[in-house]
Design a protein around this motif. Structure first.
Motif, PDB file in Angstrom:
ATOM      1  N   UNK A  30       0.839  -1.212   0.000  1.00 47.35           N
ATOM      2  CA  UNK A  30       0.000   0.000   0.000  1.00 47.35           C
ATOM      3  C   UNK A  30       0.875   1.264   0.000  1.00 47.35           C
ATOM      4  N   UNK A  31       1.951   1.260   0.798  1.00 51.20           N
ATOM      5  CA  UNK A  31       2.863   2.402   0.832  1.00 51.20           C
ATOM      6  C   UNK A  31       3.594   2.562  -0.497  1.00 51.20           C
ATOM      7  N   UNK A  32       3.972   1.425  -1.119  1.00 44.50           N
ATOM      8  CA  UNK A  32       4.670   1.499  -2.404  1.00 44.50           C
ATOM      9  C   UNK A  32       3.775   2.110  -3.471  1.00 44.50           C
ATOM     10  N   UNK A  33       2.495   1.747  -3.467  1.00 40.17           N
ATOM     11  CA  UNK A  33       1.557   2.302  -4.445  1.00 40.17           C
ATOM     12  C   UNK A  33       1.331   3.792  -4.223  1.00 40.17           C
ATOM     13  N   UNK A  34       1.523   4.265  -2.984  1.00 44.86           N
ATOM     14  CA  UNK A  34       1.395   5.697  -2.697  1.00 44.86           C
ATOM     15  C   UNK A  34       2.661   6.475  -3.067  1.00 44.86           C
ATOM     16  N   UNK A  35       3.718   5.756  -3.506  1.00 46.86           N
ATOM     17  CA  UNK A  35       4.950   6.416  -3.922  1.00 46.86           C
ATOM     18  C   UNK A  35       5.970   6.603  -2.830  1.00 46.86           C
ATOM     19  N   UNK A  36       5.820   5.896  -1.712  1.00 46.59           N
ATOM     20  CA  UNK A  36       6.763   6.051  -0.608  1.00 46.59           C
ATOM     21  C   UNK A  36       8.160   5.554  -0.966  1.00 46.59           C
ATOM     22  N   UNK A  37       8.286   4.595  -1.865  1.00 48.40           N
ATOM     23  CA  UNK A  37       9.570   3.998  -2.190  1.00 48.40           C
ATOM     24  C   UNK A  37      10.093   4.435  -3.548  1.00 48.40           C
ATOM     25  N   UNK A  38       9.569   5.491  -4.050  1.00 46.24           N
ATOM     26  CA  UNK A  38      10.032   5.997  -5.345  1.00 46.24           C
ATOM     27  C   UNK A  38       9.350   5.309  -6.514  1.00 46.24           C
ATOM     28  N   UNK A  39       9.835   5.639  -7.695  1.00 53.50           N
ATOM     29  CA  UNK A  39       9.239   5.076  -8.904  1.00 53.50           C
ATOM     30  C   UNK A  39       9.763   3.660  -9.130  1.00 53.50           C
ATOM     31  N   UNK A  40       9.013   2.914  -9.938  1.00 48.98           N
ATOM     32  CA  UNK A  40       9.418   1.547 -10.246  1.00 48.98           C
ATOM     33  C   UNK A  40       8.300   0.572  -9.930  1.00 48.98           C
ATOM     34  N   UNK A  41       8.600  -0.711 -10.120  1.00 52.35           N
ATOM     35  CA  UNK A  41       7.623  -1.764  -9.888  1.00 52.35           C
ATOM     36  C   UNK A  41       7.331  -1.875  -8.393  1.00 52.35           C
ATOM     37  N   UNK A  42       6.077  -1.609  -8.000  1.00 47.84           N
ATOM     38  CA  UNK A  42       5.705  -1.615  -6.582  1.00 47.84           C
ATOM     39  C   UNK A  42       5.823  -3.005  -5.982  1.00 47.84           C
ATOM     40  N   UNK A  91      10.375  10.666   3.175  1.00 46.68           N
ATOM     41  CA  UNK A  91       9.076  10.603   2.514  1.00 46.68           C
ATOM     42  C   UNK A  91       9.018  11.607   1.355  1.00 46.68           C
ATOM     43  N   UNK A  92       8.157  11.366   0.404  1.00 49.03           N
ATOM     44  CA  UNK A  92       8.022  12.326  -0.715  1.00 49.03           C
ATOM     45  C   UNK A  92       7.661  13.725  -0.237  1.00 49.03           C
ATOM     46  N   UNK A  93       7.059  13.854   0.924  1.00 52.33           N
ATOM     47  CA  UNK A  93       6.668  15.174   1.437  1.00 52.33           C
ATOM     48  C   UNK A  93       7.845  15.951   2.004  1.00 52.33           C
ATOM     49  N   UNK A  94       9.038  15.314   2.101  1.00 48.38           N
ATOM     50  CA  UNK A  94      10.194  15.966   2.696  1.00 48.38           C
ATOM     51  C   UNK A  94      10.409  15.578   4.154  1.00 48.38           C
ATOM     52  N   UNK A  95       9.448  14.912   4.766  1.00 45.92           N
ATOM     53  CA  UNK A  95       9.604  14.445   6.147  1.00 45.92           C
ATOM     54  C   UNK A  95      10.596  13.289   6.198  1.00 45.92           C
ATOM     55  N   UNK A  96      11.433  13.267   7.251  1.00 45.66           N
ATOM     56  CA  UNK A  96      12.395  12.185   7.449  1.00 45.66           C
ATOM     57  C   UNK A  96      11.950  11.394   8.679  1.00 45.66           C
ATOM     58  N   UNK A  97      11.794  10.097   8.503  1.00 42.61           N
ATOM     59  CA  UNK A  97      11.372   9.218   9.589  1.00 42.61           C
ATOM     60  C   UNK A  97      12.521   8.296   9.998  1.00 42.61           C
ATOM     61  N   UNK A  98      12.670   8.094  11.323  1.00 43.48           N
ATOM     62  CA  UNK A  98      13.589   7.073  11.822  1.00 43.48           C
ATOM     63  C   UNK A  98      12.757   5.821  12.117  1.00 43.48           C
ATOM     64  N   UNK A  99      13.092   4.723  11.445  1.00 38.52           N
ATOM     65  CA  UNK A  99      12.333   3.485  11.546  1.00 38.52           C
ATOM     66  C   UNK A  99      13.165   2.472  12.339  1.00 38.52           C
ATOM     67  N   UNK A 100      12.555   1.893  13.364  1.00 35.31           N
ATOM     68  CA  UNK A 100      13.199   0.845  14.165  1.00 35.31           C
ATOM     69  C   UNK A 100      12.396  -0.442  14.008  1.00 35.31           C
ATOM     70  N   UNK A 101      13.097  -1.505  13.683  1.00 34.28           N
ATOM     71  CA  UNK A 101      12.479  -2.823  13.522  1.00 34.28           C
ATOM     72  C   UNK A 101      13.039  -3.748  14.592  1.00 34.28           C
ATOM     73  N   UNK A 102      12.145  -4.419  15.327  1.00 40.40           N
ATOM     74  CA  UNK A 102      12.562  -5.298  16.418  1.00 40.40           C
ATOM     75  C   UNK A 102      11.707  -6.560  16.402  1.00 40.40           C
ATOM     76  N   UNK A 103      12.356  -7.698  16.607  1.00 36.85           N
ATOM     77  CA  UNK A 103      11.641  -8.974  16.691  1.00 36.85           C
ATOM     78  C   UNK A 103      11.144  -9.183  18.111  1.00 36.85           C
TER      79      UNK A 103
END
Length: 984
Positions: A656-668, A691-703
């Motif tokens: 869903x985020x890829x289709x909104x353009x969060x990851x740039x152009x290309x195959x979603x 983000x495309x809006x210019x906002x920078x997010x810090x993402x933390x992934x934890x198991x």
């Protein structure tokens, strides 16, 4: 004593001894009365009284014989009274002892009148034997073994009459001989009679126990049939006695071998072979050993409560209890529901714990007295205290004054009035770190009430440095306690009118009321106001239909007000004619299971509340990558709509985020698959996402423990802007510093060329190489020119050395240096300047000062710079002391003066190039402010450290420490090290 009399006496002794041994053996049998013990002692003394006569016919053996006979009579009387049912008291025994002594005195007195010179009187022993005969006849009319008792009565009566006639028979030798022969015969008859009595009593007891065992076995079978648990009873030889149908149902694959008489080990082996317990597959012998150890081990009577999973997926708890006859009672209880509830509760706890470990805001929970209950890792980083230093202490330790003193007053005021200063509001306050530093922070406080317990949850965020702006997860850390589940059952019985007629005593331990609370009460009287009366009516209808039931649950309120949940099971009981006579069954306390369910619901609600009120964006997935929770900040940061948590997965969310353009152009699809694979391969990640809006997010992934994934999102746009600005400023400063160093090196190099000419020609003129200098006054001018040129050369050399040090290009030529000699030569060089300034130089060097591996020229420059600085800033009459010592930390060289000193701010400034701490005092040399910075650079080039300590108007101490690796301890080592350094 005649031979015939002596032989007859010997036979009487043997007869009495046989009687004593026989009585003692009968006393050891289970059915023997207590009287046999008294009689065994009496017959033993009787045998002894006759045995002493074998030593001769003197008066002393005869006196002893009568005394022993009297004592035997007393003990025989105790046996007779005990057999008749009397209680033998100490008073009665004392009377018997006095009577025995009295008999001995009487026998001594009347023996001469009866002409008994060679034999004792005897006789009194017949009275208790006649009493015992009467007791045997009296007991014979009440018991089934009356024939044996009558035989014993006849034997005792004959022996008693024989004893009473002893004084007459002992008066003639011939009669005495036949009297002892008769005594032997009567003793043997009495022995046979006593053994027959005991054996008949034992036979009757066995028959009674058999009937009672049959009755108890019938009741046991009925009770086991209504128990909710699987129960099996094994005898002392570990062979199955009986078990209920539920036991065979639990172990269905091996049911046909579970029969009475089969050994426990055989049953276990068949269970292992047929896969009754899956965990035993592949390790049958080890599993068999463990189960046998639980069954008969020293801890078996209490049953440790081993749990395992059966072939059909159910979980059972095994308890083993030892019976009085050496057997064992084995109980299997179905705990599948509890295990499932515990697993669900544990999963919720793992989610909460995982969230707490990922938040970056400090979370502190306190009770209504201000004591800290919990303190998360982020709070440890913010305040500098470990959790062990804070938990249990007052939270005011994290506050500076005046907030610390007023904090407890805030809590008391809030409890009394409900007027809040911080609770539910949030504000900016100041905190106190462990090192004493105060700092600004954001504080938000929430209140949680659970019954009478009040908990305050504080969320703190350090706002000192905007580079590390963090949106923290606000969560209340709850103290969860494991619920101890009581699995105790109790038995009950009802009559045909459904009135309780029996309740076992264990009910008091569970419900707090004794059996009398239930006896005589109707079943329907257990229903309380508020209960579903329809369920009670249905249960009553089932019981009226005489059908067995299981799983009926009702609530019971304890005297303390607490509520217990009870589950009942029962089966109808019928008499021999098939008439209904009531119900028998068991009841179980299932309150722990209910509490587990309530706790699970409470934890689920708390988890959702915590996630929805966090400052960070949080998204939680389970082990199947299904979306479990997404809070409102996450939707706001990612511009996500409200999603269905039951349908969404990690892959669909990223798509869903890829289709909104969060990851740039290309195959979603490709971009989504690549990111999902990266998270699966390495769930522990911290990265930034623009983000495309210019906002920078810090993402933390934890198991999460047990599987699953937590993603947290923090807006770091402002922090990134500040970092970029500071990076540009740093690069500009570094470029300026390099340009300065290059300029200083170039200009110093250019100045040295003309300066060398000035110094050279001034030396020619000073020494009048080409003839005398006229007029003579020019000589003073030449000296001034030469001294100024040398001073300027020293200044240029310092600037060059400082430039090299800043560029990290200081070259060292290591050699073995005698530090003591170097310090003394340096002090001699400075002595003229010190004398001119009125300063005394003091040397405090130990005699055994070791050598040092260092650059001798640089080391001399260090000493001269420090001593020169100390002399320059010391007033007239002051002292400058040079000390040296060695310890485990290294080689220490100290220069201490009594000069003008420095303030803490000055000590920081003087370590900068071209800065002086004092402009008030300027004697001969103004100085450039390079001495201390250059000295520090040279010390650090040697791997050492330079420290300053100073007090204004009292003096300054500079300590230089060289590392232990540069110390050369002895002269031999110094010579070898010098040769090594010289050869390279």
């Amino acid at each position: 004593m005649e031979f015939a009399l002596q032989a007859a006496l010997l036979g009487a002794v043997l007869g009495s001894a046989l009687l004593a041994v026989t009585t003692l053996y009968g006393w050891s049998l289970p059915a023997a009365p207590n009287a046999y013990g008294w009689w065994a002692a009496a017959f033993t003394l009787e045998a002894a009284s006759k045995a002493v006569l074998l030593s001769g016919g003197d008066s002393i053996p005869i006196e002893i014989s009568d005394l022993l006979h009297g004592l035997a009579a007393g003990l025989s009387l105790c046996g007779a009274l005990s057999f008749a049912g009397w209680r033998i008291t100490p008073t009665l025994m004392a009377v018997g002892l006095v009577s025995a002594l009295g008999w001995d005195w009487l026998a001594h007195t009347v023996r001469p009148f009866l002409h008994l010179d060679n034999l004792p009187l005897f006789g009194i022993g017949g009275i208790p034997l006649l009493i015992a005969a009467w007791a045997f006849l009296w007991r014979g009319g009440l018991t089934a073994g009356s024939g044996a008792l009558r035989l014993a009565a006849i034997a005792f009566a004959a022996a008693g009459l024989h004893q009473l006639s002893a004084p007459l028979l002992h008066s003639h030798t011939g009669l005495a001989t036949w009297s002892f022969v008769a005594s032997q015969f009567l003793s043997m008859v009495m022995a046979v009679a006593l053994l027959v009595v005991v054996l008949r009593r034992q036979q009757a007891l066995v028959e009674s126990e058999g009937q009672r065992a049959n009755l108890l076995h019938s009741r046991l079978v009925d009770a086991l049939g209504s128990v909710q648990d699987a129960v099996a009873l094994f005898d002392g030889n570990d062979r199955l006695v009986t078990c209920n149908s539920l036991y065979r149902a639990f172990l269905a694959p091996a049911a046909e071998v579970i029969k009475p008489g089969r050994s426990f080990e055989d049953i276990l082996r068949i269970e292992a072979e047929r896969g009754v317990v899956p965990e035993a597959q592949g390790r049958e012998q080890d599993w068999l050993f463990d189960m046998l150890a639980d069954h008969v081990g020293p801890d078996a009577p209490k049953g440790a409560g081993r749990e395992f999973q059966l072939w059909d997926g159910r979980w059972v708890a095994v308890s083993v209890y030892r019976t009085a006859d050496g057997g064992h009672l084995r109980i299997l209880r179905d705990v599948t529901s509890r295990r499932q509830a515990e697993a669900s509760l544990q999963e919720g706890l793992n989610w909460l714990r995982g969230i707490m470990d990922t938040v970056v805001d400090g979370i502190v929970t306190i009770d209504d007295s201000g004591s800290v209950l919990s303190y998360n890792p982020a709070a440890e980083r913010i305040f500098g205290y470990d959790a062990t230093e804070v938990v249990g202490r007052n939270v005011s330790m994290l506050m500076p004054e005046p907030f610390r003193s007023a904090h407890d007053g805030y809590l008391k005021h809030y409890a009394e009035t409900g007027e809040a200063h911080v609770v539910g509001i949030g504000r900016q306050v100041r905190g106190l770190r462990k090192n004493g530093e105060t700092f600004p922070l954001d504080l938000a406080v929430a209140e949680m009430r659970q019954g009478d317990m009040i908990t305050f949850i504080g969320v703190v965020r350090d706002i000192t440095d905007r580079k590390r702006v963090e949106d923290a997860l606000v969560e209340s850390e709850q103290r969860f306690r494991d619920l101890a589940e009581s699995a105790s059952d109790w038995f009950w019985e009802m009559d045909s009118e459904f009135q309780f007629t029996f309740v076992s005593g264990r009910v008091r331990q569970i419900l707090g009321v004794g059996p009398s609370f239930f006896i005589g009460r109707q079943f329907m009287e257990l229903a309380e106001a508020g209960d579903a009366i329809e369920e009670w009516q249905q249960q009553l209808a089932m019981m009226r239909a005489h059908r067995p039931f299981r799983g009926f649950v009702f609530s019971h309120r304890l005297p303390s007000g607490a509520v217990k949940f009870v589950e009942m099971a029962g089966r109808p009981a019928f008499d021999a004619d098939g008439l209904f006579c009531g119900y028998r069954g068991t009841a179980t306390d299932i309150t722990p299971l209910k509490r587990h369910e309530q706790e699970l619901a409470t934890q689920s609600a708390q988890r959702q509340a915590i996630i929805d009120n966090m400052g960070h964006g949080v998204v939680v997935f389970d082990r199947e990558e299904r979306l479990v929770a997404m809070n409102q900040p996450a939707r706001a940061l990612l511009d996500m709509p409200v999603l269905s948590e039951k349908k969404e997965t990690l892959e669909t969310l990223l798509l869903h985020l890829a289709l909104l353009g969060e990851f740039g152009r290309g195959n979603a699809m490709t971009k989504t698959a690549r990111r999902v694979e990266r998270l699966r391969r390495n769930p522990y990640q911290i990265f930034e996402h623009a983000r495309p809006t210019g906002m920078v997010l810090e993402v933390r992934s934890t198991s999460m423990p047990g599987g699953g994934l937590i993603l947290t999102f923090a807006d770091i746009t402002d922090r990134k802007r500040v970092e970029d600005t500071l990076r540009e400023a740093k690069e500009a400063a570094e470029r300026g510093n390099r340009a300065k160093a290059t300029f200083l090196a170039n200009i110093s190099h250019e100045l040295r060329t003309p300066l060398n000419a000035i110094i050279g020609f001034s030396e020619l003129m000073k020494h009048e190489i080409f003839g005398p200098l006229e007029p003579v006054s020019y000589r003073t001018y030449v000296d001034d020119i030469h001294e100024s040129g040398m001073h300027l050369l020293e200044l240029i050399n310092d600037i060059l050395d400082m430039s090299k040090a800043e560029a990290g290009m200081t070259d060292l030529m290591d050699s073995v240096v005698d530090v003591a000699a170097l310090v003394r030569s340096s002090l001699r060089m400075m002595s003229r300047r010190a004398t001119a300034n009125g300063v005394e130089l003091i040397e405090e060097l130990p005699q055994s000062l070791p050598h040092l591996r260092a650059d001798e020229r640089r080391l001399r420059q260090i000493v001269l710079n420090l001593v020169s600085n100390a002399v320059k800033f010391t007033d007239d009459g002051g002292t400058v002391t040079v000390l040296a010592r060695m310890d485990e930390a290294g080689f220490h060289l100290c220069v201490a003066d009594t000069g003008i000193g420095m303030s803490p701010e000055d000590m920081e400034r003087v370590m900068l190039p071209f800065v002086q701490a004092d402009t008030r005092l300027s004697r001969k040399y103004e100085g450039t402010g390079l001495g201390l910075p250059l000295t520090k650079a040279l010390v650090e080039a040697h791997g050492g450290t330079l420290t300053l300590s100073s007090v204004p108007n009292q003096g300054t101490t500079v300590e230089v420490t060289f590392p232990p690796g540069r110390i050369i301890a002895d002269a031999t080592q110094a010579i070898a090290a010098d040769e090594t350094l010289r050869r390279g």
